[in-house]
Design a protein around this motif. Structure first.
Motif, PDB file in Angstrom:
ATOM      1  N   SER A   1      -0.207  -0.869   7.615  1.00  0.00           N
ATOM      2  CA  SER A   1      -1.280  -0.167   6.905  1.00  0.00           C
ATOM      3  C   SER A   1      -0.717   0.962   6.041  1.00  0.00           C
ATOM      4  CB  SER A   1      -2.302   0.378   7.895  1.00  0.00           C
ATOM      5  OG  SER A   1      -1.697   1.230   8.842  1.00  0.00           O
ATOM      6  N   ALA A   2       0.314   1.658   6.523  1.00  0.00           N
ATOM      7  CA  ALA A   2       0.931   2.720   5.722  1.00  0.00           C
ATOM      8  C   ALA A   2       1.571   2.157   4.465  1.00  0.00           C
ATOM      9  CB  ALA A   2       1.964   3.465   6.562  1.00  0.00           C
ATOM     10  N   LEU A   3       2.212   0.995   4.592  1.00  0.00           N
ATOM     11  CA  LEU A   3       2.824   0.353   3.428  1.00  0.00           C
ATOM     12  C   LEU A   3       1.775   0.025   2.379  1.00  0.00           C
ATOM     13  CD1 LEU A   3       5.300  -1.068   2.082  1.00  0.00           C
ATOM     14  CD2 LEU A   3       4.629  -3.123   3.343  1.00  0.00           C
ATOM     15  N   MET A   4       0.629  -0.516   2.801  1.00  0.00           N
ATOM     16  CA  MET A   4      -0.414  -0.884   1.855  1.00  0.00           C
ATOM     17  C   MET A   4      -1.050   0.355   1.233  1.00  0.00           C
ATOM     18  SD  MET A   4      -0.051  -4.078   1.971  1.00  0.00           S
ATOM     19  CE  MET A   4      -1.354  -4.513   0.827  1.00  0.00           C
ATOM     20  N   LEU A   5      -1.131   1.447   1.978  1.00  0.00           N
ATOM     21  CA  LEU A   5      -1.655   2.687   1.404  1.00  0.00           C
ATOM     22  C   LEU A   5      -0.764   3.194   0.270  1.00  0.00           C
ATOM     23  CD1 LEU A   5      -2.767   4.755   4.544  1.00  0.00           C
ATOM     24  CD2 LEU A   5      -4.233   3.586   2.906  1.00  0.00           C
ATOM     25  N   VAL A   6       0.541   3.165   0.492  1.00  0.00           N
ATOM     26  CA  VAL A   6       1.467   3.628  -0.549  1.00  0.00           C
ATOM     27  C   VAL A   6       1.395   2.719  -1.772  1.00  0.00           C
ATOM     28  CG1 VAL A   6       3.896   3.979  -1.120  1.00  0.00           C
ATOM     29  CG2 VAL A   6       3.018   4.745   1.082  1.00  0.00           C
ATOM     30  N   LEU A   7       1.329   1.421  -1.545  1.00  0.00           N
ATOM     31  CA  LEU A   7       1.238   0.478  -2.666  1.00  0.00           C
ATOM     32  C   LEU A   7      -0.040   0.715  -3.466  1.00  0.00           C
ATOM     33  CD1 LEU A   7       2.495  -1.964  -4.081  1.00  0.00           C
ATOM     34  CD2 LEU A   7       1.280  -3.434  -2.463  1.00  0.00           C
ATOM     35  N   THR A   8      -1.151   0.956  -2.774  1.00  0.00           N
ATOM     36  CA  THR A   8      -2.414   1.243  -3.462  1.00  0.00           C
ATOM     37  C   THR A   8      -2.328   2.539  -4.252  1.00  0.00           C
ATOM     38  OG1 THR A   8      -3.653   0.105  -1.714  1.00  0.00           O
ATOM     39  CG2 THR A   8      -4.887   1.595  -3.129  1.00  0.00           C
ATOM     40  N   GLY A   9      -1.701   3.569  -3.684  1.00  0.00           N
ATOM     41  CA  GLY A   9      -1.558   4.832  -4.384  1.00  0.00           C
ATOM     42  C   GLY A   9      -0.721   4.711  -5.645  1.00  0.00           C
ATOM     43  N   VAL A  10       0.363   3.953  -5.572  1.00  0.00           N
ATOM     44  CA  VAL A  10       1.227   3.758  -6.743  1.00  0.00           C
ATOM     45  C   VAL A  10       0.467   3.054  -7.858  1.00  0.00           C
ATOM     46  CG1 VAL A  10       3.253   2.516  -7.584  1.00  0.00           C
ATOM     47  CG2 VAL A  10       3.390   3.792  -5.450  1.00  0.00           C
ATOM     48  N   LEU A  11      -0.211   1.963  -7.521  1.00  0.00           N
ATOM     49  CA  LEU A  11      -0.953   1.224  -8.544  1.00  0.00           C
ATOM     50  C   LEU A  11      -2.134   2.044  -9.056  1.00  0.00           C
ATOM     51  CD1 LEU A  11      -1.003  -2.464  -7.286  1.00  0.00           C
ATOM     52  CD2 LEU A  11       0.660  -1.277  -8.694  1.00  0.00           C
ATOM     53  N   GLY A  12      -2.733   2.858  -8.181  1.00  0.00           N
ATOM     54  CA  GLY A  12      -3.841   3.693  -8.624  1.00  0.00           C
ATOM     55  C   GLY A  12      -3.415   4.684  -9.698  1.00  0.00           C
TER      56      GLY A  12
END
Length: 540
Positions: A87-98
């Motif tokens: 879940s932490a990995l997906m949060l970082v990926l979402t933040g980068v793309l955001g």
């Protein structure tokens, strides 16, 4: 006592929600102010996500997960947020793309329609909540929040094609939500719980007569998630919708399509793992077949695409199919490289969606028809002395061309970028059997990965030639730094994944091992003490 650090888990949900509410207080004419608030919020989200990833990575293996109990009610009775490495990995990926998508939108897209920034923050809130939630009902809630926001984003702007694609997108996602609700209701009716950790425990002790009902619930839920991931045969909507959406919306949709893959991976390893009794590894063969058929469908679509936006949309199908098939293999050694490939392909696809619009600015609306006509009738000027040979390429064209080549290498899985590392890791894991016979399905999947990479290279080369080499005029598109910077940064992150491939793969493999040990997740959620309690034992 609890400190501020203990409340960080809920920040990725609360922060964009509060930001979206505050933006509603300002008139649409104050878009610059809204843009500043949006950027500050998204940067803060990325910082918090990185801190959470660091915390998850420092958690010793086997010590469970970090939880956040809303209302201080313990699981499975209360709402619980769960933080682990995945879940932490997906949060970082979402933040980068955001950040990348929002920066790009500030050039002009945020002025193309009302409430863009509010919808964008709600989209981030829904994604973050879906990655953090620990129960199926709140997964449905966050699922609906992000879908409602995505309906507005996909229709943001004007044009008949966008409206037509948006209506199809809304219809298919309403169907997926309906199936989701039916599956959740059936699962609750049989097991009496929707907490995923508690569900994993109760499935092990199902009565024989309830096994078929839980299997039906899982099949219905799986159908809904596969629709969201763009799996065959319910993926006809995805290339058209992503091609018609605005560039920043399509870029953030690149991670939204991976939400379905995330949920399938989470439930398949947690609820239907090796300890699930008669439902152990339920649906694995089906996932493998569906994944391979999705790769085939996406590969054919890539070769048949006559426009760069649709090619990018079909590439999403190839990426999703690869991940679904990797999960379906049932091999724990494949999950680590699959997660690495997930991050690499998502970053590459987002960069390509942002790049598509910049490249399309070079094309005259009638260029495609004129090019076909000239080729068919061999209308070339034989008297042309070739005086243009050797003319310096403008810097804008050079940057766009270099970025396009990098995207082609990433999606085709060629060195030296991270796409090669991800695909090679997947193939190596599937062919590494420790002396046992390699299964025919593994050979088939390796072959499909190779063919899809070749097809992507052919299609991208063909599109690159028509866009950069065989242009009908010498015009240079007007590109702002704020539009080009997100594309370059995403590609640099992919380069960083290659250079730091060792630490990145270590994190992915540690995450994969944690997913293969679901009891740690179950114990971490169900045994978490209430805030302020000194009792570290499990609650009844």
């Amino acid at each position: 006592m609890t400190g501020l650090a203990d409340h960080l888990i809920i920040v990725p949900i609360l922060l964009p929600l509060v930001c979206a509410a505050v933006m509603l207080l300002f008139d649409e004419r104050r878009r610059d102010l809204k843009g500043g608030i949006g950027i500050a919020t998204t940067v803060a989200l990325l910082i918090v996500s990185i801190v959470l990833l660091r915390q998850a990575d420092l958690t010793p293996p086997g010590s469970g997960v970090r939880t956040y109990q809303l209302g201080n009610w313990p699981a499975p009775f209360g709402i619980v947020l769960v933080l682990d490495r995945l879940s932490a990995l997906m949060l970082v990926l979402t933040g980068v793309l955001g950040i990348a998508a929002l920066l790009y939108a500030l050039a002009r897209w945020h002025r193309a329609g009302p409430r863009f920034h509010t919808l964008f923050q709600l989209q981030l809130m829904g994604l973050n909540g879906a990655f953090l939630t620990g129960d199926l009902f709140n997964l449905f809630v966050f699922f609906e929040v992000l879908l409602a926001a995505s309906y507005g984003l996909v229709l943001h702007g004007d044009g008949t094609a966008r409206v037509r694609a948006g209506l199809a997108y809304i219809a298919i996602n309403l169907t997926a939500s309906f199936l989701f609700l039916i599956g959740v209701s059936l699962a609750y009716g049989v097991t009496g719980t929707l907490n995923m950790a508690d569900l994993a425990q109760r499935i092990q002790a199902l009565a024989p007569g309830d096994v078929a009902l839980v299997a039906a619930a899982a099949a219905i839920l799986g159908t809904a998630f596969l629709m969201k991931a763009g799996a065959w045969p319910l993926n006809f909507w995805l290339p058209t919708t992503y091609a018609a959406a605005s560039a920043p919306a399509a870029a953030i949709f690149a991670v939204m399509s991976k939400l379905g893959v995330y949920i399938i991976l989470r439930l398949w390893t947690l609820v239907f793992g090796a300890d699930a009794g008669p439902l152990a590894e339920f649906g694995g063969d089906g996932l493998l077949v569906i994944g391979m058929l999705t790769i085939v469908f996406g590969t054919v679509g890539v070769l048949a695409s006559q426009s760069l936006p649709r090619l990018a949309g079909c590439s999403v199908l190839v990426s999703s199919g690869t991940l679904i098939a990797a999960i379906g293999t049932g091999a724990g050694t494949v999950i680590g490289p699959a997660l690495y490939y997930l991050v690499s392909s998502t970053l590459g696809l987002a960069a390509l969606f942002l790049l598509v619009e910049l490249i399309e600015r070079m094309r005259d609306p009638g260029a495609d028809v004129l090019a076909v006509t000239m080729e068919a009738y061999s209308e070339t000027n034989e008297d042309d002395p070739g005086e243009e040979v050797g003319v310096a390429i403008p810097a804008t064209i050079a940057i766009l061309g270099g970025s396009f080549i990098a995207c082609a290498l990433l999606l085709a899985g060629l060195p030296p970028l991270s796409g090669f590392t991800g695909k090679f890791g997947l193939m190596a894991a599937m062919l590494k059997t420790g002396g046992a016979t390699i299964q025919a399905s593994s050979w088939m999947l390796v072959g499909l990965l190779t063919l899809s990479g070749l097809a992507t290279l052919i299609a991208m080369t063909r599109t690159g030639i028509s866009s950069f080499w065989a242009r009908m005029d010498d015009s240079v598109p007007r590109v702002r730094i704020i539009e080009m910077a997100p594309v370059v940064c995403l590609l640099l992150l992919c380069l960083g994944l290659t250079v730091g491939g060792g630490p990145a793969m270590r994190y992915m493999e540690t995450t994969a091992r944690a997913l293969q040990a679901p009891q740690d997740y179950v114990n971490g959620v169900l045994s978490a003490p209430r805030a302020g309690s000194t009792d570290r034992q499990a609650h009844p």
